[in-house]
Write a protein that holds these residues in place. Sequence first.
Motif, PDB file in Angstrom:
ATOM      1  N   ASP A 165       0.830  -1.208   0.000  1.00 37.09           N
ATOM      2  CA  ASP A 165       0.000   0.000   0.000  1.00 37.09           C
ATOM      3  C   ASP A 165       0.870   1.266   0.000  1.00 37.09           C
ATOM      4  O   ASP A 165       1.570   1.551   0.970  1.00 37.09           O
ATOM      5  CB  ASP A 165      -0.901  -0.018   1.248  1.00 37.09           C
ATOM      6  N   LEU A 168       0.645   3.709   2.946  1.00 39.94           N
ATOM      7  CA  LEU A 168       1.354   3.370   4.178  1.00 39.94           C
ATOM      8  C   LEU A 168       2.804   3.846   4.085  1.00 39.94           C
ATOM      9  O   LEU A 168       3.372   4.360   5.056  1.00 39.94           O
ATOM     10  CB  LEU A 168       1.325   1.855   4.424  1.00 39.94           C
ATOM     11  N   ARG A 170       3.883   6.291   2.239  1.00 38.04           N
ATOM     12  CA  ARG A 170       3.839   7.748   2.328  1.00 38.04           C
ATOM     13  C   ARG A 170       3.759   8.192   3.786  1.00 38.04           C
ATOM     14  O   ARG A 170       4.415   9.143   4.201  1.00 38.04           O
ATOM     15  CB  ARG A 170       2.589   8.225   1.597  1.00 38.04           C
ATOM     16  N   MET A 171       2.935   7.477   4.555  1.00 39.36           N
ATOM     17  CA  MET A 171       2.790   7.806   5.970  1.00 39.36           C
ATOM     18  C   MET A 171       4.155   7.669   6.670  1.00 39.36           C
ATOM     19  O   MET A 171       4.569   8.553   7.419  1.00 39.36           O
ATOM     20  CB  MET A 171       1.756   6.854   6.596  1.00 39.36           C
ATOM     21  N   ALA A 172       4.853   6.571   6.409  1.00 35.90           N
ATOM     22  CA  ALA A 172       6.160   6.359   7.039  1.00 35.90           C
ATOM     23  C   ALA A 172       7.131   7.456   6.601  1.00 35.90           C
ATOM     24  O   ALA A 172       7.892   7.983   7.416  1.00 35.90           O
ATOM     25  CB  ALA A 172       6.704   4.985   6.676  1.00 35.90           C
ATOM     26  N   ARG A 173       7.063   7.814   5.313  1.00 36.21           N
ATOM     27  CA  ARG A 173       7.963   8.860   4.820  1.00 36.21           C
ATOM     28  C   ARG A 173       7.646  10.199   5.483  1.00 36.21           C
ATOM     29  O   ARG A 173       8.545  11.017   5.701  1.00 36.21           O
ATOM     30  CB  ARG A 173       7.850   8.986   3.304  1.00 36.21           C
ATOM     31  N   PHE A 175       7.059  10.673   8.378  1.00 42.08           N
ATOM     32  CA  PHE A 175       7.797  10.711   9.655  1.00 42.08           C
ATOM     33  C   PHE A 175       9.302  10.697   9.409  1.00 42.08           C
ATOM     34  O   PHE A 175      10.086  10.549  10.338  1.00 42.08           O
ATOM     35  CB  PHE A 175       7.418   9.522  10.536  1.00 42.08           C
ATOM     36  N   GLY A 176       9.679  10.791   8.133  1.00 42.25           N
ATOM     37  CA  GLY A 176      11.102  10.851   7.801  1.00 42.25           C
ATOM     38  C   GLY A 176      11.762   9.490   7.653  1.00 42.25           C
ATOM     39  O   GLY A 176      12.988   9.385   7.753  1.00 42.25           O
ATOM     40  N   ALA A 177      10.977   8.444   7.430  1.00 47.42           N
ATOM     41  CA  ALA A 177      11.555   7.108   7.319  1.00 47.42           C
ATOM     42  C   ALA A 177      12.410   6.988   6.063  1.00 47.42           C
ATOM     43  O   ALA A 177      12.032   7.457   4.990  1.00 47.42           O
ATOM     44  CB  ALA A 177      10.449   6.056   7.290  1.00 47.42           C
ATOM     45  N   GLN A 181      14.073   1.762   6.856  1.00 45.35           N
ATOM     46  CA  GLN A 181      12.980   1.813   7.847  1.00 45.35           C
ATOM     47  C   GLN A 181      11.641   1.498   7.204  1.00 45.35           C
ATOM     48  O   GLN A 181      10.809   0.821   7.801  1.00 45.35           O
ATOM     49  CB  GLN A 181      12.924   3.197   8.483  1.00 45.35           C
ATOM     50  N   TYR A 185       9.530  -1.405   8.836  1.00 48.57           N
ATOM     51  CA  TYR A 185       8.270  -1.123   9.531  1.00 48.57           C
ATOM     52  C   TYR A 185       7.038  -1.383   8.674  1.00 48.57           C
ATOM     53  O   TYR A 185       5.974  -1.675   9.199  1.00 48.57           O
ATOM     54  CB  TYR A 185       8.248   0.324  10.030  1.00 48.57           C
ATOM     55  N   ILE A 186       7.164  -1.206   7.361  1.00 53.94           N
ATOM     56  CA  ILE A 186       5.975  -1.301   6.510  1.00 53.94           C
ATOM     57  C   ILE A 186       6.041  -2.506   5.559  1.00 53.94           C
ATOM     58  O   ILE A 186       5.248  -3.435   5.679  1.00 53.94           O
ATOM     59  CB  ILE A 186       5.794  -0.017   5.665  1.00 53.94           C
ATOM     60  N   PRO A 189       6.562  -6.402   7.161  1.00 55.32           N
ATOM     61  CA  PRO A 189       5.383  -6.935   7.870  1.00 55.32           C
ATOM     62  C   PRO A 189       4.141  -6.998   6.995  1.00 55.32           C
ATOM     63  O   PRO A 189       3.334  -7.908   7.132  1.00 55.32           O
ATOM     64  CB  PRO A 189       5.184  -5.966   9.039  1.00 55.32           C
ATOM     65  N   TYR A 190       4.011  -6.045   6.076  1.00 59.10           N
ATOM     66  CA  TYR A 190       2.867  -6.049   5.175  1.00 59.10           C
ATOM     67  C   TYR A 190       2.856  -7.317   4.333  1.00 59.10           C
ATOM     68  O   TYR A 190       1.800  -7.803   3.931  1.00 59.10           O
ATOM     69  CB  TYR A 190       2.944  -4.810   4.276  1.00 59.10           C
TER      70      TYR A 190
ATOM     71  N   LEU B  56       8.070  16.003   1.158  1.00 57.54           N
ATOM     72  CA  LEU B  56       8.083  14.752   0.412  1.00 57.54           C
ATOM     73  C   LEU B  56       8.331  15.016  -1.067  1.00 57.54           C
ATOM     74  O   LEU B  56       8.676  14.119  -1.822  1.00 57.54           O
ATOM     75  CB  LEU B  56       6.750  14.005   0.574  1.00 57.54           C
ATOM     76  N   TYR B  74      12.689  17.225   4.137  1.00 56.34           N
ATOM     77  CA  TYR B  74      11.924  16.755   5.266  1.00 56.34           C
ATOM     78  C   TYR B  74      12.307  17.457   6.569  1.00 56.34           C
ATOM     79  O   TYR B  74      13.483  17.650   6.842  1.00 56.34           O
ATOM     80  CB  TYR B  74      12.128  15.250   5.404  1.00 56.34           C
ATOM     81  N   LEU B  82      -2.601  11.872   6.560  1.00 54.85           N
ATOM     82  CA  LEU B  82      -3.146  11.620   5.236  1.00 54.85           C
ATOM     83  C   LEU B  82      -4.624  11.287   5.303  1.00 54.85           C
ATOM     84  O   LEU B  82      -5.221  11.130   6.359  1.00 54.85           O
ATOM     85  CB  LEU B  82      -2.388  10.472   4.579  1.00 54.85           C
ATOM     86  N   ASN B  86      -4.207   5.012   7.724  1.00 57.83           N
ATOM     87  CA  ASN B  86      -2.943   4.308   7.532  1.00 57.83           C
ATOM     88  C   ASN B  86      -2.387   3.683   8.804  1.00 57.83           C
ATOM     89  O   ASN B  86      -1.179   3.681   9.028  1.00 57.83           O
ATOM     90  CB  ASN B  86      -1.886   5.241   6.927  1.00 57.83           C
ATOM     91  N   LEU B  88      -1.239   0.598  10.944  1.00 59.24           N
ATOM     92  CA  LEU B  88      -0.706  -0.699  10.543  1.00 59.24           C
ATOM     93  C   LEU B  88      -1.530  -1.791  11.219  1.00 59.24           C
ATOM     94  O   LEU B  88      -1.597  -1.856  12.447  1.00 59.24           O
ATOM     95  CB  LEU B  88       0.770  -0.806  10.924  1.00 59.24           C
ATOM     96  N   TRP B  90      -1.157  -4.819  11.656  1.00 56.39           N
ATOM     97  CA  TRP B  90      -0.486  -5.872  12.435  1.00 56.39           C
ATOM     98  C   TRP B  90       0.049  -5.360  13.765  1.00 56.39           C
ATOM     99  O   TRP B  90       0.650  -6.104  14.515  1.00 56.39           O
ATOM    100  CB  TRP B  90       0.629  -6.511  11.617  1.00 56.39           C
ATOM    101  N   LEU B  99       4.717   4.603  16.448  1.00 57.81           N
ATOM    102  CA  LEU B  99       5.465   4.359  15.212  1.00 57.81           C
ATOM    103  C   LEU B  99       6.313   5.562  14.784  1.00 57.81           C
ATOM    104  O   LEU B  99       7.489   5.407  14.439  1.00 57.81           O
ATOM    105  CB  LEU B  99       4.502   3.968  14.085  1.00 57.81           C
ATOM    106  N   ILE B 103      10.316   5.593  14.257  1.00 59.87           N
ATOM    107  CA  ILE B 103      10.975   5.906  12.988  1.00 59.87           C
ATOM    108  C   ILE B 103      11.969   7.041  13.176  1.00 59.87           C
ATOM    109  O   ILE B 103      13.051   7.043  12.617  1.00 59.87           O
ATOM    110  CB  ILE B 103       9.920   6.271  11.914  1.00 59.87           C
ATOM    111  N   ARG B 104      11.611   8.001  14.027  1.00 61.43           N
ATOM    112  CA  ARG B 104      12.499   9.141  14.227  1.00 61.43           C
ATOM    113  C   ARG B 104      13.574   8.900  15.283  1.00 61.43           C
ATOM    114  O   ARG B 104      14.332   9.798  15.607  1.00 61.43           O
ATOM    115  CB  ARG B 104      11.674  10.362  14.640  1.00 61.43           C
TER     116      ARG B 104
END
Lengths: 269, 257
Positions: A165, A168, A170-173, A175-177, A181, A185-186, A189-190, B56, B74, B82, B86, B88, B90, B99, B103-104
């Motif tokens: 997806d 998902l 984009r969401m992680a990015r 946060f600066g992933a 990462q 994280y995505i 597991p996905y 982004l 960034y 968004l 979104n 997760l 799991w 999360l 990540i940070r």
Amino acid sequence: MAKQDNVSVQQRQYLRREKRYARRVLLCQLGLLIAFLILWEVAGRLGWIDPFIFSGPSRIWQTTRALWNEGLLRHVAVTVGETLAGFLLGALVGTGLAVLLWFSPFLSRVGEPYLVVLNSLPKIALGPVIIVIAGAGTRAIVLMALAISLIVTVLEMLGGFHRTDAELIRMARSFGAGRAQIFRYIVFPYNVPTLFGSLKINIGLSLVGVIAGEFLVSRAGLGYLIVYGGQVFRLDLVMTGVTILTVVAALMYESVALLQKWVMRRYGH
Amino acid sequence: MECLRLEHIGQIYHAHNGEETAIRDVSFTVEKGELLSIVGPSGCGKSTLLSIVAGLLPPTSGQVFLGGEPLRGYSPRIGYMLQKDNLLEWLTIYQNTLLGLRIRHTLTPRTRMRAETLLRTYGLWPFRDRFPSQLSGGMRQRAALIRTLAVSPDVLLLDEAFSALDYQTRLEVTDDVYAILKQEGVTTLMVTHDIPESISMGDRVLVLSGRPAVVREILPIVFEGGARTPLFCREHPAFTGYFQHIWKELSAHGETG
């Protein structure tokens, strides 16, 4: 979600209907098997088919009992061991390669036509080469299983990674992933379901590789039993080998399915 | 006090079949603690604008300033929410809200505490060990907001954050989120294609044109009397006036639908 403690009459009826339906399916499945076995046995005894060639349930049962005393379990163990080795190697190396290709879209683009061609190439044709490289033994058999399952795994896993997806990610990015990462994280597991999907396919493919390998080089294993039976014209032995192989394949598949259920429950999918 | 400033932002998309100007010369500022909603027709480049502020997407031209300093790529001071929550599937709600911190690499006992406080304050604490699929759409959206707020951003970007919800839930969540944002004092830039939503949430509404997006108008929204909540605004007599004004503004400029 339905509450379990306060069940209405309708709900109970619904559950009972569902249960009855499931039981009917199971009954028909068993019935089919039994009917097939009976038909097979009767056809042999009445001379509709030649039991010397097609064997029959009772002959297979006798052969199995005779084989049991001659170390049937050793043959089963050899085949299962080789399959597991090829299977695990295929899953590990295949997933590893897929991860590598995911990390580098450029590499992925470059490698694409090769993967497609390698995927359609019948890997068994490489048998003689593999035997020359690895020697006529277990190593060649495991390599054969690996060769057959590897490319499929790479394609399956890479496809799954790419189908993750995008929202998902984009969401992680947001946060600066970074790419690592995002994968951790995505993407990974996905794709746990994808992984199990490909493991399930791989069990079958590894078995094909192992049996083909055992046909070519071996002194033990179910493939060896089958080929040996053919050579000395004991087709009972061949059919017994095939039957046991079916059971082994089913059991291995079920084990993966059980493992999947367990992992998924822990993962909350 | 100025918090966020966009200066002459432009964006051109390149593809094999040509290039297209998505945004042309967009400039505006957002004051600290303010909620600025951007409204415009679907596909006008609103989301592109947020992607640029979120770092982004590098803009083709122009510059974004955060607290007076130019923003390059960034920035951890910006939180982005968004359209879909979104979450997760799991991970538990608790793990989901952590999360961003993970990540940070800023997950410390202190930040964990902040996330837990947010969960408690906004009613998700009893559900922390549930999985997202066990929660309603509104609760999921709240969990997503907490995940974004847990990293303590100076500016929050909301990208059509409610449009995936059904109408009833949407009104509730809008109220919910508005209250949370005002209580936490977060500067917010919100994008929507829903005119009532832009009015009921925004301290000011920025009207964008269709592609290429340019700023049509920036309209201050004032509702007098009573504590301002989105529902209160929707029932306020002044609401219709704002609605018609923006509606005309949007349709007057060659919007064919």
